[in-house]
Design a protein around this motif. Structure first.
Motif, PDB file in Angstrom:
ATOM      1  N   PRO A 141     -17.223 -21.249 -15.200  1.00 35.56           N
ATOM      2  CA  PRO A 141     -16.117 -21.031 -16.144  1.00 35.56           C
ATOM      3  C   PRO A 141     -16.627 -20.576 -17.498  1.00 35.56           C
ATOM      4  O   PRO A 141     -17.719 -20.951 -17.923  1.00 35.56           O
ATOM      5  CB  PRO A 141     -15.454 -22.407 -16.233  1.00 35.56           C
ATOM      6  CG  PRO A 141     -16.539 -23.367 -15.861  1.00 35.56           C
ATOM      7  CD  PRO A 141     -17.370 -22.672 -14.833  1.00 35.56           C
ATOM      8  N   GLU A 142     -15.844 -19.740 -18.165  1.00 38.79           N
ATOM      9  CA  GLU A 142     -16.216 -19.271 -19.490  1.00 38.79           C
ATOM     10  C   GLU A 142     -15.008 -19.336 -20.412  1.00 38.79           C
ATOM     11  O   GLU A 142     -13.865 -19.446 -19.959  1.00 38.79           O
ATOM     12  CB  GLU A 142     -16.740 -17.837 -19.438  1.00 38.79           C
ATOM     13  CG  GLU A 142     -15.687 -16.815 -19.037  1.00 38.79           C
ATOM     14  CD  GLU A 142     -16.148 -15.385 -19.231  1.00 38.79           C
ATOM     15  OE1 GLU A 142     -17.228 -15.176 -19.799  1.00 38.79           O
ATOM     16  OE2 GLU A 142     -15.396 -14.477 -18.818  1.00 38.79           O
ATOM     17  N   GLY A 143     -15.274 -19.234 -21.703  1.00 44.76           N
ATOM     18  CA  GLY A 143     -14.196 -19.180 -22.686  1.00 44.76           C
ATOM     19  C   GLY A 143     -13.272 -20.371 -22.576  1.00 44.76           C
ATOM     20  O   GLY A 143     -13.709 -21.531 -22.566  1.00 44.76           O
ATOM     21  N   PRO A 144     -11.964 -20.110 -22.452  1.00 45.13           N
ATOM     22  CA  PRO A 144     -10.981 -21.206 -22.407  1.00 45.13           C
ATOM     23  C   PRO A 144     -10.949 -21.947 -21.073  1.00 45.13           C
ATOM     24  O   PRO A 144     -10.243 -22.935 -20.936  1.00 45.13           O
ATOM     25  CB  PRO A 144      -9.657 -20.483 -22.659  1.00 45.13           C
ATOM     26  CG  PRO A 144      -9.872 -19.106 -22.135  1.00 45.13           C
ATOM     27  CD  PRO A 144     -11.308 -18.782 -22.459  1.00 45.13           C
ATOM     28  N   GLY A 145     -11.690 -21.462 -20.082  1.00 49.80           N
ATOM     29  CA  GLY A 145     -11.702 -22.125 -18.780  1.00 49.80           C
ATOM     30  C   GLY A 145     -10.759 -21.509 -17.770  1.00 49.80           C
ATOM     31  O   GLY A 145     -10.617 -22.040 -16.666  1.00 49.80           O
ATOM     32  N   THR A 146     -10.135 -20.379 -18.126  1.00 47.24           N
ATOM     33  CA  THR A 146      -9.227 -19.704 -17.189  1.00 47.24           C
ATOM     34  C   THR A 146      -9.844 -18.433 -16.625  1.00 47.24           C
ATOM     35  O   THR A 146      -9.180 -17.683 -15.907  1.00 47.24           O
ATOM     36  CB  THR A 146      -7.898 -19.357 -17.885  1.00 47.24           C
ATOM     37  OG1 THR A 146      -8.168 -18.613 -19.078  1.00 47.24           O
ATOM     38  CG2 THR A 146      -7.122 -20.608 -18.224  1.00 47.24           C
ATOM     39  N   THR A 147     -11.091 -18.163 -16.951  1.00 47.93           N
ATOM     40  CA  THR A 147     -11.843 -17.058 -16.363  1.00 47.93           C
ATOM     41  C   THR A 147     -13.240 -17.563 -16.020  1.00 47.93           C
ATOM     42  O   THR A 147     -13.667 -18.609 -16.485  1.00 47.93           O
ATOM     43  CB  THR A 147     -11.958 -15.862 -17.329  1.00 47.93           C
ATOM     44  OG1 THR A 147     -12.620 -16.287 -18.530  1.00 47.93           O
ATOM     45  CG2 THR A 147     -10.586 -15.294 -17.673  1.00 47.93           C
ATOM     46  N   CYS A 148     -13.946 -16.795 -15.207  1.00 43.95           N
ATOM     47  CA  CYS A 148     -15.302 -17.160 -14.812  1.00 43.95           C
ATOM     48  C   CYS A 148     -16.219 -15.957 -14.954  1.00 43.95           C
ATOM     49  O   CYS A 148     -15.794 -14.805 -14.804  1.00 43.95           O
ATOM     50  CB  CYS A 148     -15.318 -17.646 -13.360  1.00 43.95           C
ATOM     51  SG  CYS A 148     -14.356 -19.161 -13.090  1.00 43.95           S
ATOM     52  N   SER A 149     -17.469 -16.232 -15.243  1.00 42.61           N
ATOM     53  CA  SER A 149     -18.462 -15.182 -15.410  1.00 42.61           C
ATOM     54  C   SER A 149     -19.851 -15.806 -15.272  1.00 42.61           C
ATOM     55  O   SER A 149     -19.990 -16.956 -14.855  1.00 42.61           O
ATOM     56  CB  SER A 149     -18.297 -14.508 -16.771  1.00 42.61           C
ATOM     57  OG  SER A 149     -19.218 -13.446 -16.931  1.00 42.61           O
ATOM     58  N   VAL A 150     -20.862 -15.031 -15.648  1.00 43.43           N
ATOM     59  CA  VAL A 150     -22.222 -15.578 -15.695  1.00 43.43           C
ATOM     60  C   VAL A 150     -22.246 -16.726 -16.704  1.00 43.43           C
ATOM     61  O   VAL A 150     -21.557 -16.686 -17.729  1.00 43.43           O
ATOM     62  CB  VAL A 150     -23.215 -14.476 -16.110  1.00 43.43           C
ATOM     63  CG1 VAL A 150     -24.618 -15.042 -16.261  1.00 43.43           C
ATOM     64  CG2 VAL A 150     -23.209 -13.342 -15.095  1.00 43.43           C
ATOM     65  N   ASP A 151     -23.027 -17.746 -16.407  1.00 45.23           N
ATOM     66  CA  ASP A 151     -23.125 -18.903 -17.307  1.00 45.23           C
ATOM     67  C   ASP A 151     -23.948 -18.518 -18.540  1.00 45.23           C
ATOM     68  O   ASP A 151     -25.174 -18.626 -18.556  1.00 45.23           O
ATOM     69  CB  ASP A 151     -23.777 -20.072 -16.567  1.00 45.23           C
ATOM     70  CG  ASP A 151     -23.717 -21.351 -17.378  1.00 45.23           C
ATOM     71  OD1 ASP A 151     -23.185 -21.326 -18.505  1.00 45.23           O
ATOM     72  OD2 ASP A 151     -24.195 -22.391 -16.876  1.00 45.23           O
ATOM     73  N   TRP A 152     -23.228 -18.045 -19.594  1.00 42.74           N
ATOM     74  CA  TRP A 152     -23.895 -17.568 -20.801  1.00 42.74           C
ATOM     75  C   TRP A 152     -24.428 -18.715 -21.672  1.00 42.74           C
ATOM     76  O   TRP A 152     -25.301 -18.500 -22.503  1.00 42.74           O
ATOM     77  CB  TRP A 152     -22.925 -16.735 -21.644  1.00 42.74           C
ATOM     78  CG  TRP A 152     -22.285 -15.607 -20.928  1.00 42.74           C
ATOM     79  CD1 TRP A 152     -20.991 -15.553 -20.465  1.00 42.74           C
ATOM     80  CD2 TRP A 152     -22.878 -14.359 -20.562  1.00 42.74           C
ATOM     81  NE1 TRP A 152     -20.750 -14.358 -19.834  1.00 42.74           N
ATOM     82  CE2 TRP A 152     -21.898 -13.604 -19.878  1.00 42.74           C
ATOM     83  CE3 TRP A 152     -24.150 -13.816 -20.734  1.00 42.74           C
ATOM     84  CZ2 TRP A 152     -22.149 -12.335 -19.382  1.00 42.74           C
ATOM     85  CZ3 TRP A 152     -24.404 -12.545 -20.239  1.00 42.74           C
ATOM     86  CH2 TRP A 152     -23.408 -11.819 -19.572  1.00 42.74           C
ATOM     87  N   THR A 153     -23.893 -19.904 -21.506  1.00 45.99           N
ATOM     88  CA  THR A 153     -24.231 -21.010 -22.414  1.00 45.99           C
ATOM     89  C   THR A 153     -25.434 -21.830 -21.965  1.00 45.99           C
ATOM     90  O   THR A 153     -25.953 -22.626 -22.740  1.00 45.99           O
ATOM     91  CB  THR A 153     -23.028 -21.957 -22.561  1.00 45.99           C
ATOM     92  OG1 THR A 153     -22.686 -22.497 -21.275  1.00 45.99           O
ATOM     93  CG2 THR A 153     -21.824 -21.201 -23.114  1.00 45.99           C
ATOM     94  N   ALA A 154     -25.896 -21.655 -20.735  1.00 48.53           N
ATOM     95  CA  ALA A 154     -27.026 -22.445 -20.227  1.00 48.53           C
ATOM     96  C   ALA A 154     -28.297 -22.116 -21.010  1.00 48.53           C
ATOM     97  O   ALA A 154     -28.552 -20.958 -21.344  1.00 48.53           O
ATOM     98  CB  ALA A 154     -27.237 -22.169 -18.742  1.00 48.53           C
TER      99      ALA A 154
END
Length: 252
Positions: free
Chosen positions: A184-197
């Motif tokens: 999950p990314e941003g607000p949690g309503t979309t998914c993408s590569v885990d940018w925050t890890a």
């Protein structure tokens, strides 16, 4: 993805969308909650609905015109069709899920669906970007060495289209096999590569993705259109000099 036995007590300093995702994974089997307010989710849903509908109709129109009018079936237009197909697939296989998630305020199709959404949108997005790079190179080469459309042109363009899909697959499949991950990314309503890890595994993938799927095609586009612009200016300059020579009687 998100490990089910992660302790929620450690979420105080973590990404809020990720924590919401973990919490709902415990409560609802991988259903990620949005971090936006109901009004925020409504605004996002309206924007996604407009973008998805407009993109679907626009790209369908392009495909219909290409199929209907034979004069449009040139080699260079095949690349434009490839871009339209990848954009259309995003509108059909990606946008509806994020739209539905925004209307409900939570991700609806679980962890597996999140991985699929992240993979599909990354794949189609990179295909479009690589196709634009191939298109810029093809236009530049056509400008430098004009050629008639023949079987060899179609073969070269077909190879460029195949390259765009294989190249994209080469960079979007690794997260499914352990090199980084989709989540999950941003607000949690979309998914993408885990940018925050912050792990070396994820950071190395993000750096490679940035270099080879954004910077490289961007530089190709800038180089080709820059050369194309220079070639056009040189031709205009030569025509201008020829006109001056004609006006002042300097021609032989």
């Amino acid at each position: 993805m998100i490990v089910s036995n992660v302790s929620l007590s450690g979420c105080a300093g973590a990404n809020s969308a990720l924590c919401a995702a973990v919490g709902d994974g415990h409560q609802g089997g991988g259903s990620y909650r949005s971090t936006l307010s109901p009004t925020g989710n409504l605004v996002v849903a309206v924007c996604l609905g407009f973008i998805g509908t407009f993109g679907l109709l626009n790209n369908l129109l392009v495909l219909i015109l290409f199929c209907r009018y034979k004069m449009l079936r040139s080699p260079i237009n095949l690349l434009l069709i490839n871009i339209s197909i990848s954009d259309l697939l995003v509108c059909v296989l990606g946008t509806p899920f994020s739209f539905a998630a925004s209307t409900q305020g939570r991700w609806l199709i679980g962890e597996g669906g999140c991985m699929w959404y992240g993979f599909a949108n990354s794949l189609f997005g990179i295909v479009s970007l690589i196709s634009l790079a191939v298109l810029s190179y093809e236009r530049y080469s056509t400008m430098v060495v004009p050629t008639e459309a023949d079987a060899s042109n179609y073969r070269r363009i077909s190879q460029g289209i195949l390259l765009s899909w294989l190249y994209s697959l080469a960079w979007t499949l690794p997260p499914l096999f352990g090199w980084s991950k989709y989540g999950p990314e941003g607000p949690g309503t979309t998914c993408s590569v885990d940018w925050t890890a912050k792990t070396a595994n994820s950071i190395s993938y993000i750096i490679c993705l940035f270099l080879f799927c954004l910077i490289t095609p961007f530089l190709v586009i800038v180089f080709c259109y820059g050369k194309l612009l220079c070639a056009i200016r040189q031709r205009k300059y030569r025509k201008f000099l020829a006109a001056l020579q004609y006006v002042f009687g300097l021609t032989e």
